[in-house]
Write an enzyme that holds these catalytic residues in place. Structure first.
Site, PDB file in Angstrom:
ATOM      1  N   ASN A  76      40.786  54.168  39.714  1.00 57.85           N
ATOM      2  CA  ASN A  76      40.999  52.805  40.209  1.00 57.85           C
ATOM      3  C   ASN A  76      42.391  52.781  40.853  1.00 57.85           C
ATOM      4  O   ASN A  76      43.404  52.699  40.162  1.00 57.85           O
ATOM      5  CB  ASN A  76      40.911  51.827  39.032  1.00 57.85           C
ATOM      6  CG  ASN A  76      41.100  50.387  39.458  1.00 57.85           C
ATOM      7  OD1 ASN A  76      41.393  50.098  40.621  1.00 57.85           O
ATOM      8  ND2 ASN A  76      40.946  49.479  38.511  1.00 57.85           N
ATOM      9  N   ARG A 128      36.489  52.851  41.891  1.00 56.37           N
ATOM     10  CA  ARG A 128      36.322  51.409  41.965  1.00 56.37           C
ATOM     11  C   ARG A 128      36.791  50.965  43.346  1.00 56.37           C
ATOM     12  O   ARG A 128      37.917  51.251  43.755  1.00 56.37           O
ATOM     13  CB  ARG A 128      37.180  50.727  40.904  1.00 56.37           C
ATOM     14  CG  ARG A 128      37.020  49.239  40.999  1.00 56.37           C
ATOM     15  CD  ARG A 128      37.919  48.475  40.078  1.00 56.37           C
ATOM     16  NE  ARG A 128      37.679  47.056  40.323  1.00 56.37           N
ATOM     17  CZ  ARG A 128      38.494  46.099  39.951  1.00 56.37           C
ATOM     18  NH1 ARG A 128      39.610  46.393  39.325  1.00 56.37           N
ATOM     19  NH2 ARG A 128      38.213  44.856  40.222  1.00 56.37           N
ATOM     20  N   HIS A 164      34.306  41.064  40.400  1.00 56.05           N
ATOM     21  CA  HIS A 164      34.007  41.423  38.998  1.00 56.05           C
ATOM     22  C   HIS A 164      32.538  41.841  38.835  1.00 56.05           C
ATOM     23  O   HIS A 164      31.998  41.790  37.730  1.00 56.05           O
ATOM     24  CB  HIS A 164      34.226  40.222  38.045  1.00 56.05           C
ATOM     25  CG  HIS A 164      35.656  39.913  37.736  1.00 56.05           C
ATOM     26  ND1 HIS A 164      36.064  38.654  37.367  1.00 56.05           N
ATOM     27  CD2 HIS A 164      36.762  40.681  37.725  1.00 56.05           C
ATOM     28  CE1 HIS A 164      37.358  38.648  37.144  1.00 56.05           C
ATOM     29  NE2 HIS A 164      37.813  39.879  37.369  1.00 56.05           N
ATOM     30  N   ARG A 194      46.125  32.268  38.842  1.00 53.74           N
ATOM     31  CA  ARG A 194      45.425  31.727  40.024  1.00 53.74           C
ATOM     32  C   ARG A 194      44.840  30.349  39.714  1.00 53.74           C
ATOM     33  O   ARG A 194      44.370  30.123  38.592  1.00 53.74           O
ATOM     34  CB  ARG A 194      44.294  32.669  40.443  1.00 53.74           C
ATOM     35  CG  ARG A 194      44.780  33.928  41.114  1.00 53.74           C
ATOM     36  CD  ARG A 194      43.624  34.858  41.414  1.00 53.74           C
ATOM     37  NE  ARG A 194      43.855  36.154  40.812  1.00 53.74           N
ATOM     38  CZ  ARG A 194      42.917  37.062  40.569  1.00 53.74           C
ATOM     39  NH1 ARG A 194      41.662  36.825  40.905  1.00 53.74           N
ATOM     40  NH2 ARG A 194      43.214  38.208  40.013  1.00 53.74           N
ATOM     41  N   GLU A 226      34.070  48.360  32.268  1.00 50.58           N
ATOM     42  CA  GLU A 226      33.818  48.603  33.692  1.00 50.58           C
ATOM     43  C   GLU A 226      33.880  50.083  34.051  1.00 50.58           C
ATOM     44  O   GLU A 226      33.095  50.560  34.865  1.00 50.58           O
ATOM     45  CB  GLU A 226      34.837  47.823  34.532  1.00 50.58           C
ATOM     46  CG  GLU A 226      34.545  46.332  34.557  1.00 50.58           C
ATOM     47  CD  GLU A 226      35.733  45.495  34.957  1.00 50.58           C
ATOM     48  OE1 GLU A 226      36.658  45.350  34.140  1.00 50.58           O
ATOM     49  OE2 GLU A 226      35.747  44.998  36.099  1.00 50.58           O
TER      50      GLU A 226
END
Ligand code: ADP
Length: 402
Positions: A7, A91, A180, A241, A383
Protein backbone atom coordinates in the site's frame (compact mmCIF):
# COMPACT_ATOMS: atom_id res chain seq x y z
CA UNK A 1 2.11 -19.76 -1.88
CA UNK A 2 3.34 -16.45 -0.44
CA UNK A 3 1.92 -13.09 -1.41
CA UNK A 4 3.16 -9.61 -0.65
CA UNK A 5 0.61 -6.81 -0.26
CA UNK A 6 1.77 -3.24 -0.89
CA UNK A 7 0.00 0.00 0.00
CA UNK A 8 2.08 2.92 -1.31
CA UNK A 9 0.99 6.29 0.11
CA UNK A 10 2.29 9.81 -0.46
CA UNK A 11 5.22 9.44 1.96
CA UNK A 12 4.90 5.91 3.29
CA UNK A 13 4.85 2.36 2.06
CA UNK A 14 2.99 -0.28 4.05
CA UNK A 15 3.50 -3.97 3.42
CA UNK A 16 2.07 -7.28 4.63
CA UNK A 17 3.44 -10.65 3.68
CA UNK A 18 1.04 -13.62 3.69
CA UNK A 19 1.29 -17.39 3.58
CA UNK A 20 -1.89 -18.24 1.68
CA UNK A 21 -2.49 -21.86 2.67
CA UNK A 22 -3.33 -20.85 6.22
CA UNK A 23 -4.06 -17.23 5.21
CA UNK A 24 -1.60 -16.05 7.85
CA UNK A 25 0.47 -12.88 8.08
CA UNK A 26 4.16 -13.84 8.23
CA UNK A 27 5.40 -10.26 8.66
CA UNK A 28 4.27 -6.71 8.09
CA UNK A 29 5.59 -3.21 8.40
CA UNK A 30 5.79 0.32 7.14
CA UNK A 31 8.49 2.63 5.81
CA UNK A 32 7.60 6.18 6.76
CA UNK A 33 8.83 9.62 5.72
CA UNK A 34 10.08 8.38 2.35
CA UNK A 35 12.15 11.05 0.62
CA UNK A 36 12.35 13.12 3.82
CA UNK A 37 14.87 13.34 6.61
CA UNK A 38 14.52 10.67 9.28
CA UNK A 39 13.01 7.87 7.18
CA UNK A 40 12.07 5.03 9.52
CA UNK A 41 11.08 1.44 9.01
CA UNK A 42 8.88 -0.50 11.41
CA UNK A 43 8.82 -4.25 10.92
CA UNK A 44 6.98 -6.99 12.78
CA UNK A 45 7.54 -10.69 12.29
CA UNK A 46 4.34 -12.48 13.33
CA UNK A 47 4.39 -13.25 17.04
CA UNK A 48 7.55 -11.18 17.67
CA UNK A 49 8.36 -7.72 19.01
CA UNK A 50 8.39 -4.85 16.52
CA UNK A 51 11.78 -3.81 15.14
CA UNK A 52 12.22 -0.12 14.39
CA UNK A 53 15.17 1.07 12.36
CA UNK A 54 16.42 4.10 10.49
CA UNK A 55 16.27 3.70 6.76
CA UNK A 56 17.84 5.31 3.73
CA UNK A 57 15.15 5.64 1.13
CA UNK A 58 14.75 8.60 -1.13
CA UNK A 59 12.01 6.93 -3.12
CA UNK A 60 9.79 3.85 -3.37
CA UNK A 61 12.61 1.74 -4.80
CA UNK A 62 14.71 2.53 -1.74
CA UNK A 63 11.76 1.76 0.53
CA UNK A 64 11.20 -1.61 -1.18
CA UNK A 65 14.89 -2.45 -0.80
CA UNK A 66 14.62 -1.69 2.94
CA UNK A 67 11.58 -3.98 3.11
CA UNK A 68 13.48 -6.79 1.35
CA UNK A 69 16.36 -6.42 3.85
CA UNK A 70 13.89 -6.99 6.69
CA UNK A 71 12.07 -9.87 5.00
CA UNK A 72 15.40 -11.63 4.38
CA UNK A 73 17.10 -10.63 7.64
CA UNK A 74 19.18 -13.38 9.28
CA UNK A 75 17.48 -13.02 12.64
CA UNK A 76 13.91 -11.90 12.02
CA UNK A 77 13.46 -12.48 8.31
CA UNK A 78 10.80 -14.83 6.91
CA UNK A 79 12.29 -15.74 3.51
CA UNK A 80 15.68 -16.86 2.24
CA UNK A 81 15.29 -15.40 -1.24
CA UNK A 82 12.93 -13.03 -3.04
CA UNK A 83 11.97 -15.94 -5.31
CA UNK A 84 9.73 -17.03 -2.44
CA UNK A 85 7.45 -14.03 -3.15
CA UNK A 86 5.05 -15.49 -5.70
CA UNK A 87 2.87 -12.46 -6.36
CA UNK A 88 2.35 -8.87 -5.27
CA UNK A 89 -1.07 -7.32 -4.63
CA UNK A 90 -1.30 -3.53 -4.72
CA UNK A 91 -3.94 -1.42 -3.07
CA UNK A 92 -5.01 1.16 -5.66
CA UNK A 93 -7.52 3.81 -4.70
CA UNK A 94 -9.21 4.83 -7.96
CA UNK A 95 -10.08 2.83 -11.03
CA UNK A 96 -12.83 5.14 -12.29
CA UNK A 97 -15.47 3.30 -14.31
CA UNK A 98 -12.88 1.06 -15.94
CA UNK A 99 -12.26 -1.42 -13.16
CA UNK A 100 -14.87 -3.49 -11.36
CA UNK A 101 -12.69 -6.34 -10.09
CA UNK A 102 -9.06 -7.08 -9.18
CA UNK A 103 -6.85 -7.24 -12.29
CA UNK A 104 -3.43 -8.40 -13.38
CA UNK A 105 -1.30 -5.29 -13.88
CA UNK A 106 -0.15 -4.63 -17.44
CA UNK A 107 0.41 -1.46 -19.46
CA UNK A 108 -3.32 -1.01 -20.03
CA UNK A 109 -4.08 -1.17 -16.32
CA UNK A 110 -1.22 1.23 -15.57
CA UNK A 111 -2.75 3.58 -18.14
CA UNK A 112 -6.09 3.38 -16.31
CA UNK A 113 -4.45 4.17 -12.97
CA UNK A 114 -2.74 7.18 -14.57
CA UNK A 115 -5.95 8.35 -16.21
CA UNK A 116 -7.49 8.52 -12.70
CA UNK A 117 -4.72 10.77 -11.29
CA UNK A 118 -7.05 13.75 -11.59
CA UNK A 119 -9.81 11.95 -9.68
CA UNK A 120 -7.52 10.86 -6.81
CA UNK A 121 -4.54 13.24 -6.87
CA UNK A 122 -3.30 12.30 -3.41
CA UNK A 123 -3.55 8.54 -3.80
CA UNK A 124 -3.27 7.27 -7.37
CA UNK A 125 0.17 8.82 -8.15
CA UNK A 126 1.90 7.12 -5.17
CA UNK A 127 -0.02 3.87 -5.87
CA UNK A 128 1.29 4.02 -9.44
CA UNK A 129 4.85 4.77 -8.36
CA UNK A 130 4.74 1.82 -5.95
CA UNK A 131 3.78 -0.46 -8.85
CA UNK A 132 6.53 0.87 -11.13
CA UNK A 133 9.13 0.47 -8.35
CA UNK A 134 7.97 -3.14 -7.77
CA UNK A 135 8.26 -3.88 -11.50
CA UNK A 136 11.86 -2.62 -11.41
CA UNK A 137 12.86 -4.53 -8.29
CA UNK A 138 10.83 -7.70 -8.86
CA UNK A 139 10.68 -7.98 -12.69
CA UNK A 140 9.64 -11.64 -12.62
CA UNK A 141 6.86 -11.42 -10.06
CA UNK A 142 3.23 -11.06 -11.19
CA UNK A 143 1.45 -7.99 -9.86
CA UNK A 144 -2.25 -7.47 -9.25
CA UNK A 145 -4.17 -4.24 -8.66
CA UNK A 146 -7.02 -4.24 -6.13
CA UNK A 147 -9.06 -1.04 -6.40
CA UNK A 148 -10.97 0.71 -3.59
CA UNK A 149 -13.61 1.85 -6.05
CA UNK A 150 -14.14 -1.53 -7.78
CA UNK A 151 -16.74 -3.04 -5.41
CA UNK A 152 -18.96 0.01 -5.94
CA UNK A 153 -19.13 -0.27 -9.72
CA UNK A 154 -22.37 -2.23 -9.24
CA UNK A 155 -24.13 0.87 -7.83
CA UNK A 156 -27.03 1.71 -10.15
CA UNK A 157 -27.25 4.99 -12.02
CA UNK A 158 -30.04 6.43 -9.89
CA UNK A 159 -27.70 6.12 -6.88
CA UNK A 160 -24.43 7.22 -8.48
CA UNK A 161 -25.62 10.28 -10.42
CA UNK A 162 -25.70 13.64 -8.66
CA UNK A 163 -28.45 16.17 -9.42
CA UNK A 164 -26.07 18.05 -11.72
CA UNK A 165 -26.18 18.65 -15.49
CA UNK A 166 -25.78 15.28 -17.20
CA UNK A 167 -22.80 16.52 -19.25
CA UNK A 168 -20.71 16.74 -16.10
CA UNK A 169 -21.10 12.99 -15.72
CA UNK A 170 -20.78 12.16 -19.40
CA UNK A 171 -17.76 14.29 -20.21
CA UNK A 172 -16.11 14.92 -16.85
CA UNK A 173 -16.82 11.73 -14.94
CA UNK A 174 -18.49 13.54 -12.05
CA UNK A 175 -20.48 10.88 -10.19
CA UNK A 176 -20.42 8.85 -6.97
CA UNK A 177 -17.52 6.36 -7.08
CA UNK A 178 -17.32 5.31 -3.43
CA UNK A 179 -14.24 4.10 -1.55
CA UNK A 180 -13.27 1.55 1.17
CA UNK A 181 -14.63 -1.02 -1.31
CA UNK A 182 -12.10 -3.69 -0.33
CA UNK A 183 -13.15 -3.44 3.31
CA UNK A 184 -16.89 -3.51 2.55
CA UNK A 185 -16.41 -6.49 0.24
CA UNK A 186 -14.38 -8.31 2.91
CA UNK A 187 -17.19 -7.67 5.42
CA UNK A 188 -19.83 -9.01 3.00
CA UNK A 189 -17.72 -12.11 2.39
CA UNK A 190 -16.94 -12.67 6.09
CA UNK A 191 -20.61 -12.23 6.96
CA UNK A 192 -21.48 -14.94 4.41
CA UNK A 193 -18.79 -17.26 5.82
CA UNK A 194 -19.86 -16.64 9.42
CA UNK A 195 -23.55 -17.28 8.79
CA UNK A 196 -23.03 -19.99 6.12
CA UNK A 197 -24.75 -18.01 3.39
CA UNK A 198 -24.05 -17.80 -0.30
CA UNK A 199 -22.13 -14.68 -1.38
CA UNK A 200 -24.96 -13.47 -3.59
CA UNK A 201 -27.48 -13.80 -0.77
CA UNK A 202 -25.89 -11.17 1.46
CA UNK A 203 -28.14 -8.23 2.38
CA UNK A 204 -26.34 -6.06 4.90
CA UNK A 205 -25.38 -2.53 5.83
CA UNK A 206 -21.60 -2.39 6.28
CA UNK A 207 -20.42 0.44 8.57
CA UNK A 208 -16.67 1.10 8.32
CA UNK A 209 -15.60 3.49 11.10
CA UNK A 210 -11.85 4.13 11.03
CA UNK A 211 -10.06 7.43 10.52
CA UNK A 212 -12.08 7.63 7.33
CA UNK A 213 -15.68 6.45 7.69
CA UNK A 214 -18.16 5.11 5.17
CA UNK A 215 -21.24 2.94 4.91
CA UNK A 216 -22.33 0.64 2.13
CA UNK A 217 -25.71 -0.89 1.32
CA UNK A 218 -25.07 -4.45 0.10
CA UNK A 219 -27.95 -6.20 -1.66
CA UNK A 220 -27.61 -9.73 -3.01
CA UNK A 221 -23.87 -9.48 -2.34
CA UNK A 222 -23.42 -6.30 -4.41
CA UNK A 223 -22.86 -2.68 -3.42
CA UNK A 224 -25.98 -0.72 -4.35
CA UNK A 225 -25.13 2.53 -2.58
CA UNK A 226 -22.33 3.98 -0.50
CA UNK A 227 -21.82 7.14 1.52
CA UNK A 228 -18.51 8.36 0.06
CA UNK A 229 -18.93 9.98 -3.32
CA UNK A 230 -16.88 11.63 -6.05
CA UNK A 231 -14.17 11.86 -3.38
CA UNK A 232 -13.82 10.35 0.11
CA UNK A 233 -15.06 13.64 1.62
CA UNK A 234 -18.79 12.94 1.29
CA UNK A 235 -21.02 11.08 3.71
CA UNK A 236 -20.34 10.38 7.37
CA UNK A 237 -18.58 12.72 9.79
CA UNK A 238 -15.02 11.35 10.03
CA UNK A 239 -11.88 11.91 12.11
CA UNK A 240 -10.98 15.17 10.37
CA UNK A 241 -13.34 15.23 7.34
CA UNK A 242 -16.71 16.95 7.42
CA UNK A 243 -18.81 14.49 5.40
CA UNK A 244 -22.10 15.82 3.95
CA UNK A 245 -22.43 19.60 4.04
CA UNK A 246 -24.41 22.17 2.08
CA UNK A 247 -22.09 23.02 -0.86
CA UNK A 248 -23.14 26.67 -0.58
CA UNK A 249 -21.08 26.88 2.63
CA UNK A 250 -18.05 26.91 0.33
CA UNK A 251 -19.27 30.03 -1.54
CA UNK A 252 -20.05 31.69 1.77
CA UNK A 253 -16.55 31.03 3.11
CA UNK A 254 -14.99 32.36 -0.11
CA UNK A 255 -17.14 35.46 -0.34
CA UNK A 256 -17.47 36.47 3.27
CA UNK A 257 -14.46 35.00 5.00
CA UNK A 258 -11.87 35.31 2.21
CA UNK A 259 -10.95 31.62 2.17
CA UNK A 260 -8.80 30.42 -0.75
CA UNK A 261 -9.36 27.10 -2.53
CA UNK A 262 -6.50 25.49 -0.59
CA UNK A 263 -7.72 26.81 2.74
CA UNK A 264 -11.18 25.38 2.10
CA UNK A 265 -9.63 22.05 1.09
CA UNK A 266 -7.65 21.96 4.34
CA UNK A 267 -10.65 23.05 6.41
CA UNK A 268 -12.97 20.36 5.06
CA UNK A 269 -10.44 17.51 4.87
CA UNK A 270 -8.09 18.14 7.79
CA UNK A 271 -9.74 20.48 10.29
CA UNK A 272 -13.32 19.28 10.45
CA UNK A 273 -15.02 16.07 11.62
CA UNK A 274 -14.54 14.90 15.20
CA UNK A 275 -11.40 17.05 15.56
CA UNK A 276 -13.06 20.25 14.41
CA UNK A 277 -16.33 19.72 16.26
CA UNK A 278 -14.64 18.80 19.56
CA UNK A 279 -12.10 21.61 19.19
CA UNK A 280 -9.25 19.45 20.44
CA UNK A 281 -5.87 18.69 18.91
CA UNK A 282 -6.60 15.13 17.84
CA UNK A 283 -9.24 13.17 15.99
CA UNK A 284 -8.48 9.93 17.84
CA UNK A 285 -11.73 8.52 19.23
CA UNK A 286 -9.95 7.53 22.46
CA UNK A 287 -9.12 11.21 23.06
CA UNK A 288 -12.67 12.30 22.22
CA UNK A 289 -13.98 9.79 24.80
CA UNK A 290 -11.49 11.06 27.42
CA UNK A 291 -12.55 14.65 26.73
CA UNK A 292 -16.20 13.61 27.20
CA UNK A 293 -15.30 12.02 30.56
CA UNK A 294 -13.73 15.31 31.61
CA UNK A 295 -16.99 17.11 30.79
CA UNK A 296 -15.96 18.76 27.50
CA UNK A 297 -19.33 19.73 26.00
CA UNK A 298 -18.00 20.23 22.48
CA UNK A 299 -16.66 16.68 22.56
CA UNK A 300 -20.12 15.47 23.66
CA UNK A 301 -21.65 17.32 20.69
CA UNK A 302 -18.98 15.89 18.35
CA UNK A 303 -19.91 12.33 19.31
CA UNK A 304 -23.63 13.13 19.03
CA UNK A 305 -23.22 14.53 15.49
CA UNK A 306 -20.99 11.61 14.51
CA UNK A 307 -23.49 8.96 15.67
CA UNK A 308 -26.57 10.80 14.43
CA UNK A 309 -25.18 10.93 10.89
CA UNK A 310 -24.55 7.15 10.93
CA UNK A 311 -28.07 6.56 12.24
CA UNK A 312 -29.57 8.63 9.41
CA UNK A 313 -27.72 6.51 6.85
CA UNK A 314 -28.91 3.32 8.58
CA UNK A 315 -32.46 4.55 8.01
CA UNK A 316 -31.76 5.41 4.38
CA UNK A 317 -30.03 2.12 3.57
CA UNK A 318 -32.70 0.11 5.38
CA UNK A 319 -35.15 1.69 2.95
CA UNK A 320 -33.10 0.96 -0.17
CA UNK A 321 -32.06 -2.63 0.64
CA UNK A 322 -35.60 -3.79 1.53
CA UNK A 323 -34.88 -6.68 3.87
CA UNK A 324 -31.64 -6.00 5.74
CA UNK A 325 -30.31 -9.10 7.48
CA UNK A 326 -27.57 -7.40 9.45
CA UNK A 327 -26.05 -4.07 10.37
CA UNK A 328 -22.30 -4.76 10.61
CA UNK A 329 -19.80 -2.48 12.37
CA UNK A 330 -16.12 -2.63 11.50
CA UNK A 331 -12.69 -0.84 11.62
CA UNK A 332 -11.00 0.86 14.62
CA UNK A 333 -14.07 2.63 16.03
CA UNK A 334 -16.71 0.20 14.75
CA UNK A 335 -14.89 -2.75 16.35
CA UNK A 336 -13.88 -1.15 19.64
CA UNK A 337 -16.34 1.50 20.81
CA UNK A 338 -19.61 0.06 22.24
CA UNK A 339 -20.87 3.58 23.04
CA UNK A 340 -20.91 4.52 19.34
CA UNK A 341 -22.87 1.38 18.45
CA UNK A 342 -25.32 2.04 21.30
CA UNK A 343 -25.94 5.62 20.20
CA UNK A 344 -26.36 4.64 16.54
CA UNK A 345 -28.93 1.95 17.37
CA UNK A 346 -30.91 3.97 19.93
CA UNK A 347 -34.58 4.03 18.97
CA UNK A 348 -34.14 1.81 15.87
CA UNK A 349 -36.20 -1.13 17.17
CA UNK A 350 -39.17 -0.24 14.99
CA UNK A 351 -37.05 -0.38 11.85
CA UNK A 352 -35.51 -3.69 12.87
CA UNK A 353 -32.47 -3.11 15.07
CA UNK A 354 -32.33 -3.77 18.82
CA UNK A 355 -28.98 -3.96 20.58
CA UNK A 356 -28.18 -6.28 23.49
CA UNK A 357 -26.07 -4.09 25.78
CA UNK A 358 -24.47 -7.04 27.56
CA UNK A 359 -23.15 -8.45 24.26
CA UNK A 360 -22.33 -5.01 22.90
CA UNK A 361 -20.17 -4.09 25.90
CA UNK A 362 -18.12 -7.26 25.31
CA UNK A 363 -17.63 -6.59 21.55
CA UNK A 364 -19.23 -9.96 20.76
CA UNK A 365 -19.77 -10.93 17.11
CA UNK A 366 -23.57 -10.78 17.31
CA UNK A 367 -24.67 -7.92 19.56
CA UNK A 368 -28.42 -7.78 18.84
CA UNK A 369 -31.21 -9.21 20.99
CA UNK A 370 -32.93 -12.46 20.03
CA UNK A 371 -36.03 -10.51 19.04
CA UNK A 372 -34.23 -7.93 16.85
CA UNK A 373 -35.56 -8.31 13.28
CA UNK A 374 -32.11 -7.74 11.78
CA UNK A 375 -28.86 -8.81 13.39
CA UNK A 376 -26.36 -6.24 14.62
CA UNK A 377 -22.79 -7.52 14.33
CA UNK A 378 -19.14 -6.62 14.89
CA UNK A 379 -16.76 -8.10 12.29
CA UNK A 380 -13.10 -7.00 12.25
CA UNK A 381 -12.01 -5.89 8.79
CA UNK A 382 -8.85 -7.21 7.14
CA UNK A 383 -8.26 -5.31 3.91
CA UNK A 384 -4.74 -6.65 3.39
CA UNK A 385 -5.90 -10.25 3.62
CA UNK A 386 -8.68 -9.46 1.14
CA UNK A 387 -6.07 -8.00 -1.27
CA UNK A 388 -3.90 -11.12 -0.86
CA UNK A 389 -6.90 -13.39 -1.52
CA UNK A 390 -7.88 -11.34 -4.56
CA UNK A 391 -4.32 -11.54 -5.87
CA UNK A 392 -4.32 -15.31 -5.55
CA UNK A 393 -7.73 -15.53 -7.25
CA UNK A 394 -6.53 -13.43 -10.21
CA UNK A 395 -3.53 -15.75 -10.65
CA UNK A 396 -5.86 -18.77 -10.60
CA UNK A 397 -8.30 -17.14 -13.06
CA UNK A 398 -5.44 -16.23 -15.39
CA UNK A 399 -4.15 -19.83 -15.12
CA UNK A 400 -0.86 -18.58 -13.66
CA UNK A 401 -1.27 -20.74 -10.56
CA UNK A 402 -3.04 -24.00 -9.87
P1 ADP B 1 -7.65 3.60 9.44
O1 ADP B 1 -8.82 4.20 8.73
O2 ADP B 1 -6.48 4.50 9.48
O3 ADP B 1 -7.35 2.17 9.06
P2 ADP B 1 -8.49 2.45 11.97
O4 ADP B 1 -9.44 1.45 11.43
O5 ADP B 1 -7.24 1.96 12.60
O6 ADP B 1 -8.17 3.58 10.94
O7 ADP B 1 -9.30 3.31 13.06
C1 ADP B 1 -8.75 4.42 13.69
C2 ADP B 1 -9.75 4.95 14.71
O8 ADP B 1 -10.14 3.89 15.57
C3 ADP B 1 -9.18 6.06 15.60
O9 ADP B 1 -10.15 7.08 15.79
C4 ADP B 1 -8.94 5.34 16.90
O10 ADP B 1 -9.12 6.20 17.99
C5 ADP B 1 -10.04 4.31 16.91
N1 ADP B 1 -9.72 3.19 17.79
C6 ADP B 1 -8.88 2.15 17.52
N2 ADP B 1 -8.82 1.31 18.57
C7 ADP B 1 -9.65 1.83 19.52
C8 ADP B 1 -10.03 1.43 20.85
N3 ADP B 1 -9.56 0.31 21.41
N4 ADP B 1 -10.90 2.23 21.51
C9 ADP B 1 -11.39 3.35 20.95
N5 ADP B 1 -11.07 3.78 19.71
C10 ADP B 1 -10.22 3.03 19.01
Amino acid sequence: MKILVINAGSSSLKFSFFEMKKQQVLADGVIERIGQEGTICKYVKAGCEAVVGKAESNNYRGALNEMVKFLMHEEYGVIASIDEIQAIGHRVVHGGEYVSRPVLIDNKVKGIIKSCFELAPLHNPPNYMGIVACEEIFPNIKQVGVFDTAFHQSIPKHAFLYGLPHDLYEYDGIRRYGFHGTSHRYIARKYAETLHKKKDEVNIISVHLGNGCSMTAVKNGKSIDTSMGFTPLEGLVMGTRCGDIDPAIVFHLMEHKGYSRNEIDKLLNKKSGLLGLAGIETSDMRDILKAIEKGNEKAVAALDVYCYRIKKYVGAYTAVIEGVEALVFTAGIGENVPLVRTKVCEGLRDIGYEIDEGKNSKNEIIISTESSRSKIMVIPTHEDLEIARDTLQVLIDEKLFQ
